[in-house]
Design an enzyme around this catalytic site. Structure first.
Site, PDB file in Angstrom:
ATOM      1  N   HIS A 124       0.875  -0.974  -0.132  1.00  9.83           N
ATOM      2  CA  HIS A 124       0.076  -0.491   0.079  1.00  9.83           C
ATOM      3  C   HIS A 124       1.110   1.090  -0.141  1.00  9.83           C
ATOM      4  O   HIS A 124       2.160   0.639  -0.069  1.00  9.83           O
ATOM      5  CB  HIS A 124      -0.916  -0.571   1.234  1.00  9.83           C
ATOM      6  CG  HIS A 124      -0.488  -0.262   2.304  1.00  9.83           C
ATOM      7  ND1 HIS A 124       0.226   0.924   3.042  1.00  9.83           N
ATOM      8  CD2 HIS A 124      -0.038  -0.932   3.264  1.00  9.83           C
ATOM      9  CE1 HIS A 124       0.961   0.170   4.590  1.00  9.83           C
ATOM     10  NE2 HIS A 124       0.198  -0.928   4.364  1.00  9.83           N
ATOM     11  N   HIS A 158       4.285   1.292   2.301  1.00 10.35           N
ATOM     12  CA  HIS A 158       4.816   1.131   1.790  1.00 10.35           C
ATOM     13  C   HIS A 158       5.975   1.979   0.443  1.00 10.35           C
ATOM     14  O   HIS A 158       7.122   2.277   1.359  1.00 10.35           O
ATOM     15  CB  HIS A 158       5.203  -0.077   1.734  1.00 10.35           C
ATOM     16  CG  HIS A 158       4.565  -1.279   2.234  1.00 10.35           C
ATOM     17  ND1 HIS A 158       2.871  -1.462   1.596  1.00 10.35           N
ATOM     18  CD2 HIS A 158       4.377  -2.067   3.186  1.00 10.35           C
ATOM     19  CE1 HIS A 158       2.656  -2.733   2.492  1.00 10.35           C
ATOM     20  NE2 HIS A 158       4.057  -2.692   3.519  1.00 10.35           N
ATOM     21  N   CYS A 212       0.280 -12.145  19.278  1.00  6.38           N
ATOM     22  CA  CYS A 212      -0.625 -11.565  18.716  1.00  6.38           C
ATOM     23  C   CYS A 212       0.332 -12.062  17.100  1.00  6.38           C
ATOM     24  O   CYS A 212       1.723 -11.730  16.986  1.00  6.38           O
ATOM     25  CB  CYS A 212       0.229  -9.751  18.825  1.00  6.38           C
ATOM     26  SG  CYS A 212      -1.153  -9.055  17.705  1.00  6.38           S
ATOM     27  N   CYS A 226       1.842  -9.007  14.918  1.00 13.53           N
ATOM     28  CA  CYS A 226       2.605  -8.622  15.219  1.00 13.53           C
ATOM     29  C   CYS A 226       3.897  -9.441  15.774  1.00 13.53           C
ATOM     30  O   CYS A 226       5.441  -9.136  15.531  1.00 13.53           O
ATOM     31  CB  CYS A 226       3.108  -7.548  16.878  1.00 13.53           C
ATOM     32  SG  CYS A 226       1.869  -6.680  17.386  1.00 13.53           S
ATOM     33  N   CYS A 286      -4.409  -6.267  21.026  1.00 18.44           N
ATOM     34  CA  CYS A 286      -3.082  -5.626  20.832  1.00 18.44           C
ATOM     35  C   CYS A 286      -3.131  -4.411  20.051  1.00 18.44           C
ATOM     36  O   CYS A 286      -4.826  -4.019  19.663  1.00 18.44           O
ATOM     37  CB  CYS A 286      -2.655  -6.370  19.912  1.00 18.44           C
ATOM     38  SG  CYS A 286      -1.716  -6.403  18.463  1.00 18.44           S
ATOM     39  N   HIS A 323      -2.766  -3.841  15.918  1.00 18.62           N
ATOM     40  CA  HIS A 323      -3.678  -5.123  15.587  1.00 18.62           C
ATOM     41  C   HIS A 323      -5.341  -4.962  15.505  1.00 18.62           C
ATOM     42  O   HIS A 323      -6.416  -5.931  15.560  1.00 18.62           O
ATOM     43  CB  HIS A 323      -2.966  -6.690  15.117  1.00 18.62           C
ATOM     44  CG  HIS A 323      -2.252  -6.153  14.348  1.00 18.62           C
ATOM     45  ND1 HIS A 323      -0.950  -6.315  15.301  1.00 18.62           N
ATOM     46  CD2 HIS A 323      -2.183  -6.356  13.681  1.00 18.62           C
ATOM     47  CE1 HIS A 323      -0.339  -6.355  13.833  1.00 18.62           C
ATOM     48  NE2 HIS A 323      -0.597  -6.459  13.262  1.00 18.62           N
ATOM     49  N   LYS A 341      -6.949   5.901   9.208  1.00 15.49           N
ATOM     50  CA  LYS A 341      -6.298   4.960   8.974  1.00 15.49           C
ATOM     51  C   LYS A 341      -6.970   3.848   7.692  1.00 15.49           C
ATOM     52  O   LYS A 341      -7.413   3.320   8.040  1.00 15.49           O
ATOM     53  CB  LYS A 341      -6.032   4.221  10.525  1.00 15.49           C
ATOM     54  CG  LYS A 341      -5.279   2.991  10.667  1.00 15.49           C
ATOM     55  CD  LYS A 341      -5.600   2.057  12.113  1.00 15.49           C
ATOM     56  CE  LYS A 341      -3.543   1.044  11.574  1.00 15.49           C
ATOM     57  NZ  LYS A 341      -3.799   0.153  13.312  1.00 15.49           N
ATOM     58  N   LYS A 378      -8.154  -2.888   5.332  1.00  7.69           N
ATOM     59  CA  LYS A 378      -8.448  -3.277   3.975  1.00  7.69           C
ATOM     60  C   LYS A 378     -10.603  -3.542   4.442  1.00  7.69           C
ATOM     61  O   LYS A 378     -10.873  -3.596   3.310  1.00  7.69           O
ATOM     62  CB  LYS A 378      -8.645  -5.428   4.270  1.00  7.69           C
ATOM     63  CG  LYS A 378      -7.125  -5.208   3.366  1.00  7.69           C
ATOM     64  CD  LYS A 378      -7.037  -7.095   3.774  1.00  7.69           C
ATOM     65  CE  LYS A 378      -6.026  -6.701   2.180  1.00  7.69           C
ATOM     66  NZ  LYS A 378      -4.836  -7.957   3.146  1.00  7.69           N
TER      67      LYS A 378
END
Ligand SMILES: [Zn+2]
Length: 506
Positions: free
Chosen positions: A18, A21, A125, A128, A142, A145, A304, A307
Site C-alpha cells: 500500500h 510502504h 499476537c 505483530c 493488541c 491490531h 487509518k 481492508k
C-alpha cells in the site's frame, strides 16, 4: 571513497503493497541517491520477510502453498524498483538459501550465556509476531491490531536482553547509534529505564507450521521471525556465505571513523531495531548500525488504512494516474518525514498543480522558451548569481543530514518561486522589444535552472534527468564542483523538449 550502507525494513508479504510502504521506499531511495550524488559509495538494500507466520496464514486463506504464495507476492514489492524508480543495489528474500545460512551463522555466534531454553506461557499476537504482557494491551487487545492475542505455552529459546540493559542505554545516550528523530530516542530511553526483559527467539516447529529458519542444533525449533528478519541487513550482504566481501565492504567498512550504516524503519518496529538488533549484534561480536531513522505512518483521507474500511491506496494506481515523480514529490514534500502524514487526493492534486505543473514544469518551459527565442538555443555569457545558490545548497545539505525531506522540498520550492518572481519582475519579453540587452538575465535564469535540476536528482530523478538533458548535461558525479555557480558554458546548445507535468483536467 566513503561507504554508505542503507536499508529499508523488509515487509511481510501477505498482500499487495500500500501507499505506506511506498513512503518508506521513497524516503530511503532519496537518501541513497543523495549520498550517491555527493560522491559516496552507496549500497542500498531492500527485501521481503517471507518467513512470517502471517504469510503462512495468508497463503492458507488464498488456498496456495506458502512458497508459491511468497514467490508471487515478493514481486509486488520488488516492482517498486520500476513503479517508484527505487534504486536498490541488493534485494534479499528471507527464503533464500544465503539468508538461511547467514541467520544460522548469526545464531551460532551468539554468546552462549545470552541463550537459555525456558518453558514459557504468554500472550502472542500473530499480527505483530510478538508476545505481550497484560498491561501492554488495551481491553485485552493488541494496540496495533485490535485483536485478542492467543495464549501460547511451550518451550522456547530465550535471548537474555536483560544482559544489555546498561549497554543499550549507553549506545543511545552517546549517539553511538543515532536514533532520529530525537523524540523517538527519548521514548526508547524511557522504555529501557523501565527495565528490559528477555525475549523468546524461537518457537516450536509445529506452531511455525515448519516454515522458517531452523534453529541450528535444535530441529524442534524454528527461529523467531524477528531474529531471522533482522539478520537480513547482513545476509543481504552475504554474511554467512562463502564470499563475505560485500559484508566486509559495506557493513564493517574500512574507515571506522566515517562508518555509516543506516536503517530506515517505521515507528511500529522500533523495539526490534533499537533494542533487539543491537543486542543481538553485540552478542554475536558484530559491528552496530550507526543510524536508525524512524518515520511515521500514513493515513488516507484522515483515516487509518484498512481492508475493512476499503480505503487502502495502491501506489501503482496513483503512479498510473499521476506519474512516478508526482508520487515521490508528494510523499517527500507534503508529508512529515517523522510524524504521521496523510494521503488525500485533493491535497495531492493541489500539491501537484502548485509545485510541479505551475512550479518546476512551467519554470523550465518558460526559461528554455526564452533561450530558444532570444538566444538561438545557446547559453549566453556568464553572469553573477542573484539567487543565493551557495546558501541554498547549505540549507539543502543540512536538511538532508536531518532526514527532513519536507524541508528539502520547501527550499526547492522557494528557489523555484524566487526564479519565477525574477522573470515576472523583469519582463524580458518587454525589454527585448525596446532593444534592451537581456542576455545577463537569461544566463542567470538558465544557470538557476541547472541548480534546480541538480537539487532534484535525489527527489524526482526522472524529472531531474529530463531537465538536465534539455540543458545538454548528464547527471552529476562531482557534486562539489556541480553545486558551484557558473558551470553552464557560454554557447552551449540547449534543446527544449515536451512539458514535464501534464495539467490535471478540471
Ligand atoms: Zn498485534
Amino acid at each position: 571513497m566513503n561507504k554508505y550502507y542503507i536499508s529499508t525494513a523488509i515487509p511481510y508479504i501477505n498482500g499487495k503493497p500500500h501507499i505506506g510502504h511506498a513512503l518508506e521506499y521513497i524516503q530511503t531511495d532519496a537518501i541513497a541517491r543523495y549520498h550517491r550524488l555527493v560522491g559516496k559509495d552507496v549500497f542500498f538494500l531492500s527485501g521481503t520477510d517471507e518467513n512470517s507466520l502471517k504469510n503462512v496464514q495468508a497463503a492458507e486463506k488464498a488456498g496456495k502453498g506458502v512458497q508459491e504464495f511468497v514467490d508471487e507476492y515478493y514481486k509486488e514489492f520488488y516492482n517498486f524498483k520500476n513503479i517508484l524508480n527505487i534504486s536498490f543495489d541488493g534485494f534479499i528474500r528471507t527464503t533464500e538459501d544465503r539468508h538461511m545460512k547467514g541467520a544460522q551463522k548469526l545464531w551460532n555466534n551468539f554468546k552462549k550465556e545470552d541463550l537459555e531454553k525456558r518453558k514459557y506461557k504468554g500472550l502472542y499476537c500473530v499480527g505483530c509476531e510478538a508476545f505481550y504482557k497484560e498491561e501492554e494491551l488495551e481491553d485485552g487487545k493488541c494496540l496495533e491490531h485490535k485483536t485478542v492475542p492467543e495464549v501460547v505455552e511451550e518451550e522456547n529459546w530465550f535471548f537474555k536482553l536483560s544482559n544489555y540493559q546498561e549497554k543499550l542505554k549507553e549506545l543511545l545516550e552517546k549517539n553511538i547509534i543515532n536514533i532520529t528523530p530525537e523524540f523517538r530516542k527519548n521514548e526508547w530511553l524511557a522504555f529501557i529505564d523501565r527495565g528490559l526483559e528477555d525475549f523468546s527467539i524461537s518457537r516450536s516447529a509445529e506452531r511455525a507450521h515448519n516454515w522458517g529458519v531452523k534453529v541450528p542444533g535444535d530441529e524442534s525449533q524454528i527461529m523467531y521471525v524477528w531474529v531471522d528478519a533482522l539478520s537480513n541487513y547482513i545476509t543481504g550482504l552475504n554474511f554467512g556465505s562463502s564470499d563475505e566481501s560485500l559484508f566486509a565492504k559495506y557493513w564493517e567498512q574500512n574507515d571506522q571513523e566515517n562508518r555509516e550504516v543506516v536503517h530506515v524503519i517505521g515507528k511500529g518496529i522500533g523495539k526490534f531495531h533499537v533494542l533487539y538488533w543491537p543486542a543481538m549484534l553485540i552478542s554475536a561480536g558484530l559491528d552496530l548500525p550507526t543510524t536508525e531513522f524512524i518515520h511515521g505512518y500514513l493515513t488516507t483521507e484522515g483515516e487509518k488504512m484498512s481492508k475493512s474500511l476499503g480505503n487502502v491506496v495502491n501506489p501503482e494506481d496513483v503512479v498510473t494516474k499521476y506519474g512516478t515523480d508526482a508520487v515521490r514529490y508528494y510523499l517527500l514534500g507534503a508529508v512529515s518525514s517523522t510524524k504521521d502524514g496523510d494521503f488525500s487526493v485533493s491535497r495531492f492534486e493541489n500539491f501537484y498543480t502548485a509545485h510541479l505543473v505551475n512550479g518546476i514544469g512551467n519554470l523550465t518551459s518558460r526559461i528554455l522558451t526564452m533561450i530558444e527565442k532570444y538566444q538561438e538555443n545557446k547559453v549566453p555569457a556568464l553572469a553573477t548569481d542573484i539567487f543565493g545558490t551557495e546558501k541554498f545548497w547549505l540549507d539543502y545539505e543540512s536538511a538532508f543530514a536531518k532526514f527532513d525531506f519536507e524541508e528539502v522540498i520547501k527550499n526547492i520550492n522557494s528557489l523555484v518561486s524566487k526564479i519565477d518572481l525574477k522573470i515576472s519582475e523583469e519582463k524580458p519579453w518587454e525589454k527585448v522589444k525596446t532593444g534592451e540587452n537581456i542576455s545577463v538575465l537569461l544566463y542567470q535564469l538558465v544557470e538557476g535552472l541547472r541548480h534546480l535540476a541538480l537539487s532534484l536528482v535525489p527527489i524526482i530523478p526522472g524529472t531531474a534527468e529530463k531537465i538536465l538533458s534539455q540543458l545538454n548535461l548528464e547527471v552529476s558525479d562531482n557534486f562539489a564542483e556541480e553545486k558551484k555557480w557558473g558551470l553552464l558554458q557560454e554557447g552551449k546548445k540547449i534543446k527544449k523538449a515536451d512539458i514535464l507535468f501534464v495539467r490535471l483536467e478540471k
